[in-house]
Design a protein around this motif. Structure first.
Motif, PDB file in Angstrom:
ATOM      1  N   SER A  77       0.717  -1.102   0.060  1.00 11.26           N
ATOM      2  CA  SER A  77       0.055   0.030   0.096  1.00 11.26           C
ATOM      3  C   SER A  77       0.694   1.450  -0.034  1.00 11.26           C
ATOM      4  N   GLY A  78       0.677   1.997  -1.142  1.00  9.96           N
ATOM      5  CA  GLY A  78       1.502   3.449  -1.236  1.00  9.96           C
ATOM      6  C   GLY A  78       3.023   2.982  -1.107  1.00  9.96           C
ATOM      7  N   ASN A  79       3.926   3.466  -0.210  1.00  9.33           N
ATOM      8  CA  ASN A  79       5.109   2.955  -0.070  1.00  9.33           C
ATOM      9  C   ASN A  79       5.575   1.989   0.848  1.00  9.33           C
ATOM     10  N   VAL A  80       4.451   1.325   1.407  1.00  3.92           N
ATOM     11  CA  VAL A  80       4.929   0.076   2.314  1.00  3.92           C
ATOM     12  C   VAL A  80       4.505  -1.116   1.702  1.00  3.92           C
ATOM     13  N   ALA A  81       5.238  -2.106   1.956  1.00  2.00           N
ATOM     14  CA  ALA A  81       4.926  -3.547   1.892  1.00  2.00           C
ATOM     15  C   ALA A  81       5.009  -4.324   3.205  1.00  2.00           C
ATOM     16  N   TYR A  82       3.887  -5.135   3.497  1.00  2.00           N
ATOM     17  CA  TYR A  82       3.558  -5.808   4.708  1.00  2.00           C
ATOM     18  C   TYR A  82       4.031  -7.258   4.456  1.00  2.00           C
ATOM     19  N   ALA A  83       4.859  -7.852   5.464  1.00  2.00           N
ATOM     20  CA  ALA A  83       5.257  -9.048   5.335  1.00  2.00           C
ATOM     21  C   ALA A  83       5.629  -9.882   6.747  1.00  2.00           C
ATOM     22  N   GLU A  84       5.664 -10.981   6.540  1.00  2.00           N
ATOM     23  CA  GLU A  84       5.967 -11.904   7.487  1.00  2.00           C
ATOM     24  C   GLU A  84       7.370 -12.469   7.360  1.00  2.00           C
ATOM     25  N   ILE A  85       8.160 -12.135   8.132  1.00  2.00           N
ATOM     26  CA  ILE A  85       9.552 -12.390   7.907  1.00  2.00           C
ATOM     27  C   ILE A  85      10.170 -13.360   9.268  1.00  2.00           C
ATOM     28  N   GLY A  86      10.624 -14.457   8.812  1.00  2.00           N
ATOM     29  CA  GLY A  86      10.976 -15.123  10.064  1.00  2.00           C
ATOM     30  C   GLY A  86       9.942 -15.189  11.205  1.00  2.00           C
ATOM     31  N   GLY A  87       8.821 -15.212  10.792  1.00  2.00           N
ATOM     32  CA  GLY A  87       7.925 -15.484  11.809  1.00  2.00           C
ATOM     33  C   GLY A  87       7.306 -14.123  12.499  1.00  2.00           C
ATOM     34  N   ARG A  88       7.931 -13.081  12.071  1.00  2.00           N
ATOM     35  CA  ARG A  88       7.454 -11.583  12.866  1.00  2.00           C
ATOM     36  C   ARG A  88       6.919 -11.010  11.436  1.00  2.00           C
ATOM     37  N   LEU A  89       6.046 -10.007  11.947  1.00  2.00           N
ATOM     38  CA  LEU A  89       5.160  -9.143  11.035  1.00  2.00           C
ATOM     39  C   LEU A  89       6.083  -8.010  10.830  1.00  2.00           C
ATOM     40  N   MET A  90       6.533  -7.577   9.575  1.00  2.00           N
ATOM     41  CA  MET A  90       7.256  -6.426   9.541  1.00  2.00           C
ATOM     42  C   MET A  90       6.744  -5.467   8.476  1.00  2.00           C
ATOM     43  N   ARG A  91       7.168  -4.137   8.350  1.00  2.00           N
ATOM     44  CA  ARG A  91       6.833  -3.338   7.155  1.00  2.00           C
ATOM     45  C   ARG A  91       8.174  -3.013   6.480  1.00  2.00           C
ATOM     46  N   LEU A  92       8.146  -3.291   5.224  1.00  2.00           N
ATOM     47  CA  LEU A  92       8.944  -2.937   4.446  1.00  2.00           C
ATOM     48  C   LEU A  92       8.735  -1.220   3.859  1.00  2.00           C
ATOM     49  N   GLY A  93       9.856  -0.260   4.298  1.00  2.00           N
ATOM     50  CA  GLY A  93       9.335   1.186   3.954  1.00  2.00           C
ATOM     51  C   GLY A  93      10.251   1.531   2.815  1.00  2.00           C
ATOM     52  N   HIS A  94       9.477   2.070   1.729  1.00  2.00           N
ATOM     53  CA  HIS A  94      10.299   2.550   0.498  1.00  2.00           C
ATOM     54  C   HIS A  94      10.382   3.824   0.631  1.00  2.00           C
ATOM     55  N   ASP A  95      11.563   4.253   1.754  1.00  2.00           N
ATOM     56  CA  ASP A  95      11.394   5.835   2.107  1.00  2.00           C
ATOM     57  C   ASP A  95      12.297   6.674   1.326  1.00  2.00           C
ATOM     58  N   TYR A  96      13.264   6.279   0.445  1.00  2.00           N
ATOM     59  CA  TYR A  96      14.118   7.196  -0.332  1.00  2.00           C
ATOM     60  C   TYR A  96      14.157   6.874  -1.594  1.00  2.00           C
ATOM     61  N   GLY A  97      14.280   5.777  -2.188  1.00  2.00           N
ATOM     62  CA  GLY A  97      14.391   5.751  -3.615  1.00  2.00           C
ATOM     63  C   GLY A  97      13.294   5.526  -4.614  1.00  2.00           C
ATOM     64  N   ARG A  98      12.088   6.205  -4.137  1.00  2.00           N
ATOM     65  CA  ARG A  98      10.884   6.304  -4.905  1.00  2.00           C
ATOM     66  C   ARG A  98      10.856   6.542  -6.245  1.00  2.00           C
ATOM     67  N   LYS A  99      11.884   7.601  -6.606  1.00  5.99           N
ATOM     68  CA  LYS A  99      11.867   8.142  -7.834  1.00  5.99           C
ATOM     69  C   LYS A  99      12.621   7.064  -8.963  1.00  5.99           C
ATOM     70  N   GLN A 100      13.558   6.337  -8.170  1.00  2.00           N
ATOM     71  CA  GLN A 100      14.471   5.657  -9.203  1.00  2.00           C
ATOM     72  C   GLN A 100      13.852   4.156  -9.334  1.00  2.00           C
ATOM     73  N   GLU A 101      12.934   3.682  -8.547  1.00  3.01           N
ATOM     74  CA  GLU A 101      12.336   2.418  -8.633  1.00  3.01           C
ATOM     75  C   GLU A 101      11.024   2.319  -7.836  1.00  3.01           C
ATOM     76  N   SER A 102       9.917   1.393  -8.000  1.00  2.00           N
ATOM     77  CA  SER A 102       8.739   1.369  -7.761  1.00  2.00           C
ATOM     78  C   SER A 102       8.833   0.451  -6.346  1.00  2.00           C
TER      79      SER A 102
END
Length: 203
Positions: A77-102
């Motif tokens: 959603s927006g610039n955030v991906a939601y994931a389960e990583i190693g059994g933990r719920l985490m958010r992947l935040g696309h904070d800086y590289g938005r102009k260069q890649e989706s």
């Protein structure tokens, strides 16, 4: 959306008191372990985090989730991906590289389909140890450097063919990987930063 993890009744929590006053909520799709994932695989590299937030800044002073940890991406959603990583719920935040890649392009870089631990096991022992503790070792290849410290920020390093890659230990402490013609790395930084960023094998 058709993906069942995107439930219209997904749980929302107020991001802060100020947002609550403004009536703005931070919403995330509800996690359903039985729903089809948007992407499954493994962490490409050591991914640093603060709380449940993994930023593409990947500041080296923060704790990290090891390369090869299983990942299930269940929402974006927006610039955030939601994931389960190693059994933990985490958010992947696309904070800086938005102009260069989706967001999707970034997620596909950091969540890989082949377990990098297979390649890790073929590296020299000193390289394996540097990756295990999340530090650089001078002379690493690009593949090894990415596994150890992640991808350089695309906002600072627009191509992996660039002769210099830029990294950050914190918002104040920067170092560079300088690549020679043989594809081997040299770390350039102030002495104090370099001492924190580079693994020194025991003599």
């Amino acid at each position: 959306m058709n993906n069942p993890v995107w439930n219209l009744k997904s749980a929302c929590r107020l991001a802060s008191f100020s947002l609550a006053v403004a009536g703005i909520a931070a919403c995330a799709p509800r996690y359903d372990p039985n729903a089809p994932a948007l992407r499954t695989g493994y962490t490409c590299c050591n991914l640093h985090f603060e709380g449940d937030w993994i930023s593409d800044g990947n500041y080296g002073d923060e704790p990290f989730i090891a390369a090869g940890t299983p990942v299930k991406v269940y929402g974006m959603s927006g610039n955030v991906a939601y994931a389960e990583i190693g059994g933990r719920l985490m958010r992947l935040g696309h904070d800086y590289g938005r102009k260069q890649e989706s967001l999707q392009q970034w997620v596909e870089k950091v969540v890989v389909t082949k377990d990098p631990k297979v390649r890790l096991a073929t590296f020299p022992a000193e390289v394996q140890e540097a990756i295990r503790i999340g530090k650089m070792l001078e002379g690493m290849t690009k593949e090894q450097a990415i596994m150890a410290v992640g991808y350089p920020l695309t906002s600072d390093t627009t191509s992996l063919d660039a002769p210099v890659w830029h990294y950050w230990l914190s918002s104040f402490d920067q170092y560079q990987l300088v690549w020679d013609k043989q594809g081997k790395s040299k770390v350039s930084a102030d002495p104090g930063v370099k001492a924190r960023a580079v693994y020194a094998p025991p003599k």
